[in-house]
Design an enzyme around this catalytic site. Structure first.
Site, short mmCIF file in Angstrom:
data_model
loop_
_atom_site.label_atom_id
_atom_site.label_comp_id
_atom_site.label_asym_id
_atom_site.label_seq_id
_atom_site.Cartn_x
_atom_site.Cartn_y
_atom_site.Cartn_z
N ASP A 1 45.61 21.53 3.12
CA ASP A 1 45.82 20.11 3.34
C ASP A 1 45.81 19.46 1.96
O ASP A 1 45.20 19.98 1.02
CB ASP A 1 44.69 19.59 4.23
CG ASP A 1 44.76 18.09 4.40
OD1 ASP A 1 45.88 17.55 4.56
OD2 ASP A 1 43.69 17.45 4.38
N ASP B 1 45.42 15.65 1.03
CA ASP B 1 44.51 14.54 0.76
C ASP B 1 43.09 14.88 1.22
O ASP B 1 42.87 15.21 2.39
CB ASP B 1 45.00 13.26 1.46
CG ASP B 1 46.41 12.88 1.01
OD1 ASP B 1 46.88 13.42 -0.01
OD2 ASP B 1 47.05 12.06 1.69
N ASN C 1 50.27 15.62 6.42
CA ASN C 1 50.82 14.50 7.20
C ASN C 1 50.96 13.31 6.27
O ASN C 1 49.98 12.89 5.66
CB ASN C 1 49.88 14.10 8.34
CG ASN C 1 49.93 15.06 9.52
OD1 ASN C 1 50.82 15.90 9.62
ND2 ASN C 1 48.97 14.91 10.43
N CYS D 1 57.11 14.17 16.95
CA CYS D 1 57.81 15.27 16.27
C CYS D 1 56.99 16.54 16.49
O CYS D 1 55.89 16.50 17.03
CB CYS D 1 57.90 14.96 14.78
SG CYS D 1 56.28 14.85 14.02
N LYS E 1 39.82 17.88 8.05
CA LYS E 1 39.75 17.31 9.39
C LYS E 1 39.77 18.43 10.43
O LYS E 1 40.36 19.49 10.19
CB LYS E 1 40.94 16.38 9.64
CG LYS E 1 40.86 15.09 8.85
CD LYS E 1 41.83 14.07 9.39
CE LYS E 1 41.63 12.73 8.71
NZ LYS E 1 42.70 11.78 9.05
#
Ligand SMILES: [Mg+2]
Ligand SMILES: [Zn+2]
Length: 187
Positions: A4, A6, A47, A100, A130
């Protein structure tokens, strides 16, 4: 190894929309270089719904990724590929405001990387801050590691989504060590 972005590779700043706020963690370069040296492909999956929300555009996301790579290169480290989801069902920008298959925890980004780079999900790990990153790992058939940086400490205190993490560690440096150790013990 899927990372990931961030809160894992760079500081979490809630919608990075200015290059001035881009900061690698002090251990990021060394951790990624260790993975590079072990011959493990390092792929960012992130994301970036800020695109769908009109906070920045895809050109900016690409620019951030070039800048991260430039800073890593100064320390001899390399991210092999970046995949991001610019969508969000509640977005405001036409074309991006939609459901999506690539918004994590859906496995679209990993599916694409697996095809493009010829990776084996069963031998892969996802490192995120997360529970949705851990859920992504399991949706893709990989293992999931939660780090306590970024949202990680808060997430740990929150009821988890789905199956628990395969490991919960302090940061990317600890995740890289854990993964290198697990791979060694599998050989
Ligand atoms: Mg994150
Ligand atoms: Zn998407």
């Amino acid at each position: 190894m899927f990372l990931d972005r961030d809160g894992v590779v760079i500081e979490e700043v809630s919608y990075l929309s200015s290059m001035n706020h881009l900061a690698l963690f002090p251990w990021t370069t060394d951790s990624i270089r260790a993975l590079n040296r072990a011959g493990i492909p390092v792929v960012v999956v992130t994301n970036q719904s800020g695109v769908a929300r009109g906070l920045f555009d895809e050109a900016f996301v690409d620019e951030v990724h070039r800048e991260i790579s430039a800073r890593l290169a100064m320390g001899g480290a390399r991210i092999d590929a970046y995949y991001y989801c610019p969508h969000h069902p509640d977005g405001s920008v036409a074309g991006y405001a939609r459901a999506c298959d690539c918004r994590k925890p859906r496995p679209g980004l990993i599916d694409r990387a697996v095809r493009d780079l010829n990776l084996d999900p069963a031998r892969s790990f996802v490192v995120g801050d997360k529970w949705s990153d851990v859920e992504l790992a399991h949706a893709a058939g990989a293992r999931g590691v939660l780090v306590r940086t970024g949202h990680g400490a808060d997430e740990q205190a929150r009821p988890r989504l789905g199956k628990g993490a395969d490991a919960v560690v302090d940061n990317l440096a600890a995740a890289a060590s854990w993964i290198l150790q697990s791979l060694k013990s599998e050989v």
